[in-house]
Design a protein around this motif. Structure first.
Motif: not given
Ligand code: FAD
Length: 246
Positions: A50-51, A53-54, A56-58, A61-62, A65, A146
């Motif tokens: 999945n992406a 859940s990412k 709010d990451s950098s 990283y998103f 993903a 996903e």
């Protein structure tokens, strides 16, 4: 030109993917695995592809993903294999009004970035998951691209394919250290005086990488997230056609 001799240390999902790709492109590949292929972290993973859940990451990283999620679909098509990657889709449910606003905003941001996400209501949630009990006001986000991976099965399957392309696999064999001559890699030692020769060594030893490389005085910045208050183990429910994760 001679085929490059490549030694892959570690047969988790990373090492087996690399071994298969290299062997199928004509490299002479040897894989060394301390235990059973796929029995390391790959065997304890939640393995959610999945992406969402990412978000709010950098950004990097998103984006990684997003590409990895797409790549799993491409890989499944290329392998013609239905037992490794399960594109079940994923639904994220909000039960309270504050949560629903957060979910609406999340879906809008994902859609803006081109990610496949949509809001669905109670009727659609029940269509996807007939047995679920929900308040009438529940809202959910659906992420149809996903899914999840059976990590050990995939690692073993990729290794079999690598073997089919000529790779040699040494299971229950621990590499003790990378061998160097005049600062040039010559392979890895698996026992005192026993060298597995290679022109290139790929270190795919996962969470053991720092220990493995300490002897070369190479520091790989790995972070240990397991602490007193950290959530070290996820809860995953495979139910009906869908994937539900915390
Ligand atoms: C609880 C949990 C949940 C997770 N959830 C997700 C998720 O939902 N989605 C996601 O994408 N990722 C998730 N991950 C992360 C993902 O599982 C890992 O990133 C991935 O499995 C790592 O694969 P690997 O091949 O690098 O490592 P591993 O699978 O650990 O493979 C490394 C291998 O190297 C071998 N090895 C080590 N040292 C040596 C040596 N000296 N000689 C020979 N062999 C050696 C080990 O025996 C092992 O088999 C999760 C991880 C955990 C723990």
């Amino acid at each position: 030109m001679a085929r490059p001799r490549i030694l892959v240390i570690g047969a988790g999902i990373i090492g087996t993917s690399i071994a298969w790709r290299l062997a199928s492109r004509g490299a002479s590949v040897t894989v060394i695995e301390a235990g059973q292929p796929g029995a390391g972290t790959t065997d304890t993973s939640l393995a959610w592809v999945n992406a969402s859940s990412k978000l709010d990451s950098s950004r990097e990283y998103f984006d990684l993903a997003v590409r990895a999620t797409a790549e799993h679909h491409t890989l499944a098509d290329a392998l013609g294999e239905t037992r490794y990657f399960f594109p079940s889709g994923h639904i994220e449910i909000s039960r309270e009004s504050g949560e629903a606003d957060r979910l609406r905003s999340k879906v809008a941001r994902l859609q803006k970035s081109g990610y496949c996400a949509q809001l669905i209501g109670v009727r659609d949630i029940r269509r996807l998951e007939p047995g679920i009990r929900l308040p009438a006001t529940a809202v959910a986000a659906s992420y149809p691209d996903e899914g999840w991976v059976d990590g050990p099965a995939m690692a073993r399957g990729l290794l079999e394919r690598a073997r089919g392309s000529g790779a040699k696999v040494l299971s229950h064999t621990t590499a003790t250290h990378v061998a160097l001559r005049d600062d040039v890699v010559t392979g890895a030692h698996v026992a005192p005086g026993k060298l597995v020769g290679a022109d290139t060594v790929v270190i795919a030893t996962g969470r053991w990488t720092q220990d493995f490389l300490a002897r070369l005085r190479v520091d790989v910045p790995l972070t240990d997230v397991a602490g007193k208050d950290s959530q070290a183990v996820g809860v995953l429910v495979y139910r009906g056609e869908g994937l539900h994760a915390p």
